[in-house]
Scaffold this active site. Structure first.
Site, mmCIF file in Angstrom:
data_model
loop_
_atom_site.group_PDB
_atom_site.id
_atom_site.type_symbol
_atom_site.label_atom_id
_atom_site.label_comp_id
_atom_site.label_asym_id
_atom_site.label_seq_id
_atom_site.Cartn_x
_atom_site.Cartn_y
_atom_site.Cartn_z
ATOM 1 N N CYS A 278 3.434 -7.977 4.976
ATOM 2 C CA CYS A 278 2.854 -6.683 4.925
ATOM 3 C C CYS A 278 1.948 -6.513 3.774
ATOM 4 O O CYS A 278 1.772 -7.502 2.955
ATOM 5 C CB CYS A 278 4.216 -5.815 4.238
ATOM 6 N N PRO A 301 5.780 -10.543 1.974
ATOM 7 C CA PRO A 301 5.211 -9.185 1.508
ATOM 8 C C PRO A 301 3.810 -9.401 0.521
ATOM 9 O O PRO A 301 3.901 -10.344 -0.455
ATOM 10 C CB PRO A 301 6.152 -8.330 0.817
ATOM 11 N N HIS A 302 2.910 -8.675 0.814
ATOM 12 C CA HIS A 302 1.430 -8.876 0.098
ATOM 13 C C HIS A 302 1.086 -7.746 -0.383
ATOM 14 O O HIS A 302 1.681 -6.767 -0.503
ATOM 15 C CB HIS A 302 0.760 -9.623 0.889
ATOM 16 N N ASP A 303 -0.063 -7.787 -0.998
ATOM 17 C CA ASP A 303 -0.774 -7.016 -1.723
ATOM 18 C C ASP A 303 -0.401 -5.692 -1.946
ATOM 19 O O ASP A 303 -0.525 -4.790 -0.952
ATOM 20 C CB ASP A 303 -2.325 -6.921 -1.254
#
Length: 519
Positions: A278, A301-303
C-alpha cells in the site's frame, strides 16, 4: 566451532534450539562491527517511569465477515458495462504511460488496447459474461470466469465476486488485470493469474515478465474475505500483485481522491510479487490471513500510510526479502499477534522514519536474517514478542532513538539477542533527501528474557543512552558465562552487579552528554 545451545531450550512448549554449531568467526562478528566505545557512566535509574502498563490494543471484534458483507450496497442499481480504449482513462494512465508499457498491451491484444469498464452501479461476473464476447470475457466452465481484457471498477460502481464464482482468472497472455476505483468485494472465491497456454496458474518465472495484478486506487474500498489470491504481480510500478494505493502525486493533485482503504480478512495470498502493498493508504485492516511463498515481501505497507492494523496473520516462505515490512513514514499502526517465519531475510522490519508504531505479541522465528529489525525509525514500542532461532540478531536497532523494548523474549538467535548500532549510510544508494537519518541510537529494555543467543545477550554501539531493568539473561552459550559487547561489554561487571544482583534499573550514559547538560 562451538556448541550454541547444548541440548536445546524449551520455552512455552517450543524447542527453541537443538545442538547447533556456529563458526567462531560468526560468533565474534558483532564485536568486530562495534566501534570503540566512548567513555560512559553506569548509574542507577529511577524505576517509576520505566514501569508502564501493557499497551492498549485495537478492538478487532468489528472486523468480521458479516461486517464486510454489510458494506455491499443493497439498493444500488444495475451497473453499466462498456469496452473502451485504455488511452486517456485516469484509472489506467499508470499502466500505459510511455512507449514500453503501451507496447505491452498492443502486443497482447493485437491492436489498440481496450479495457472493460463497470460504471454507475453493481455488477457480477455473470453479468460480464452475458454481455461481452468470449474473446473479452467468458465463463470457461461453470463458476469459472476468465478476463481477457483489463477490468476497471469505476468510481461509484461496485463489483461483487462471491461464492457463486469458483475462480476468477486473469489471462496473462492477453494482459488482463483488475483495477478498483470504486468498491470491490472478493468473498468465498479465488482470484488467480492464469496462463491460458498451460491451462494453469501463472506461477512466477522472472521479475520483468508481466503477470496480472490487482490495484485499488485513491478513494476506493477493497474487501477480500475468506478467499484465495494467487500468482499475481511483477516488477513494475503499481503492478506488484495486491496494491491499495493513492494515485501518483500529479494525478492526486488533480483528482483529490481520499486515501484508499480496505479490509483483507481470513484469506490466503500465494506466489505474489508483493503479497500486499500500500501507498498513502489509511486504516487498512489485514487480519487473519496467510501469506505464503510470495516473491519479494509478504506484507509491505509503504509511503505515508497510517492507522493500519496488521493482526493475526501467518507469513512465511517469502523468497527474496522480508515477511512483514513497513517502510517510509508508515506511522501510528499496529503489528500484533502475527507469526512470521522462514522468510529469506527478516521476519518483521520497521524502516525509514516509520514512527509511533506498536509491534506486540508476535512470534518471529527461523528467519534467515534478523527476527525484528528497526532501521532509521524512532519512537516505536516492541512489547511481548517471542523472537527465536533467527540466523542473525533477535532484535536489531539501527540509527533509531527512543526505542522501547518491553517484555520481549529473544532466544537461540545465532548472533545477539538485542543489537543496537549506528551506521553512516551516506555512501550507499540511499536518497538522503527522501530518506534522511541520524547516526544515533537509544533504547529502553525492560523485562523479558534473553537466552542462549550465539554471540551475546546484548550489544550496543555508541548509544545516546541505554536503560535496562528487569531483564533476565539465561543459558549463556559461552563457557565464561554472560558476555556483553560494545559499550555494555566495557562496563559489564558494574551493569551486572546493579541489574542482576541489586535488582536496580541501570542507565548507561555517555560522559560527553553529561558535560553538555552541565554547560
Amino acid at each position: 566451532m562451538k556448541p550454541r545451545i547444548g541440548n536445546g531450550l524449551l520455552y512455552g512448549g517450543l524447542l527453541l534450539g537443538a545442538l547447533t554449531l556456529v563458526p567462531q568467526s560468526q560468533a565474534d562478528e558483532v564485536a568486530k562491527e562495534l566501534k570503540p566505545a566512548k567513555n560512559y557512566t553506569v548509574t542507577s535509574a529511577p524505576t517509576e517511569e520505566l514501569e508502564i502498563p501493557p499497551p492498549v490494543l485495537p478492538d478487532l471484534s468489528g472486523y468480521t465477515r458479516a461486517a464486510a458483507l454489510a458494506k455491499i450496497p443493497q439498493h444500488q442499481g444495475q451497473g453499466r458495462i462498456a469496452v473502451r480504449r485504455m488511452l486517456q482513462q485516469d484509472a489506467l494512465k499508470d499502466f500505459i504511460g510511455g512507449d514500453e508499457r503501451l507496447r505491452e498491451w498492443v502486443t497482447r491484444q493485437h491492436g489498440m488496447p481496450q479495457a472493460i469498464f463497470i460504471e454507475g452501479g453493481r455488477v457480477s461476473l455473470a453479468d460480464l459474461a452475458r454481455q461481452l464476447p468470449k474473446e473479452q470475457f467468458a465463463e470457461s466452465e461453470p463458476g469459472v470466469f476468465i478476463a481477457r481484457l483489463p477490468v476497471v471498477v469505476a468510481q461509484g460502481a461496485t463489483l461483487v465476486v462471491d461464492k457463486q464464482v469458483k475462480e476468477f482468472r486473469l489471462s496473462q497472455e492477453r494482459g488482463a488485470f483488475l483495477v478498483n476505483d470504486g468498491l470491490l468485494f472478493l468473498v468465498d472465491t479465488k482470484l488467480t493469474g492464469w496462463r491460458e497456454g498451460d491451462n494453469a496458474t501463472a506461477t512466477f518465472r522472472r521479475p520483468d515478465e508481466f503477470r496480472p495484478f490487482l490495484v485499488s486506487w485513491g478513494g476506493s474500498q477493497l474487501y477480500i474475505v475468506d478467499s484465495q489470491v494467487a500468482s499475481l504481480g511483477y516488477s513494475n510500478s503499481k503492478s506488484y500483485g495486491v496494491s491499495v494505493t493513492q494515485y501518483t502525486p500529479g494525478m492526486h493533485e488533480r483528482l483529490k481522491r481520499p486515501a484508499p482503504t480496505g479490509w483483507l480478512l481470513g484469506s490466503e495470498f500465494v506466489d505474489i510479487w508483493y503479497g500486499f502493498y500500500c501507498y498513502e493508504a489509511a486504516n487498512v485492516v489485514i487480519k487473519g490471513n496467510t501469506y505464503r511463498d510470495n516473491v519479494v515481501y509478504g506484507i509491505d505497507p509503504h509511503d505515508r500510510s497510517h492507522g493500519l492494523i496488521i493482526a493475526d496473520n501467518t507469513v512465511y516462505g517469502t523468497k527474496k526479502k522480508h515477511g512483514i515490512i513497513i517502510s517510509r513514514e508508515v506511522n501510528d499502526s499496529w503489528i500484533i499477534n502475527n507469526r512470521s517465519y522462514d522468510n529469506k531475510l527478516s521476519g518483521i522490519v520497521i524502516d525509514r522514519n516509520s514512527v509511533n508504531n506498536l509491534v506486540a505479541y508476535n512470534e518471529v522465528y527461523r528467519n534467515h536474517a534478523d527476527g525484528i529489525t528497526l532501521y532509521e525509525s524512532p519512537n516505536n514500542l516492541l512489547w511481548g514478542n517471542q523472537i527465536f532461532n533467527n540466523t542473525r540478531h533477535g532484535i536489531r536497532v539501527r540509527n533509531s532513538v527512543n526505542i522501547r523494548l518491553y517484555e520481549n523474549v529473544a532466544a537461540a538467535n545465532q548472533l545477539t539477542g538485542i543489537y543496537g548500532h549506528i551506521k553512516d549510510l551516506s555512501d550507499t544508494d540511499r536518497d538522503i533527501r527522501l530518506d534522511p537519518f541520524d547516526t544515533e541510537v537509544s533504547m529502553i529494555v525492560v523485562g523479558g528474557k534473553l537466552a542462549a543467543n550465539g554471540s551475546s545477550p546484548l550489544a550496543i554501539d555508541s548509544p545516546l543512552s541505554v536503560e535496562l531493568y528487569r531483564v533476565e539473561m539465561l543459558a549463556p552459550t559461552k563457557s565464561s558465562g554472560i558476555s556483553f559487547a560494545g559499550v555494555l561489554g566495557d562496563n559489564q561487571e558494574q551493569i551486572l552487579d546493579m541489574m542482576v544482583r541489586r535488582k536496580q534499573a541501570v542507565l548507561i550514559d555517555p560522559i560527553d552528554s553529561q558535560v553538555e547538560m552541565q554547560d
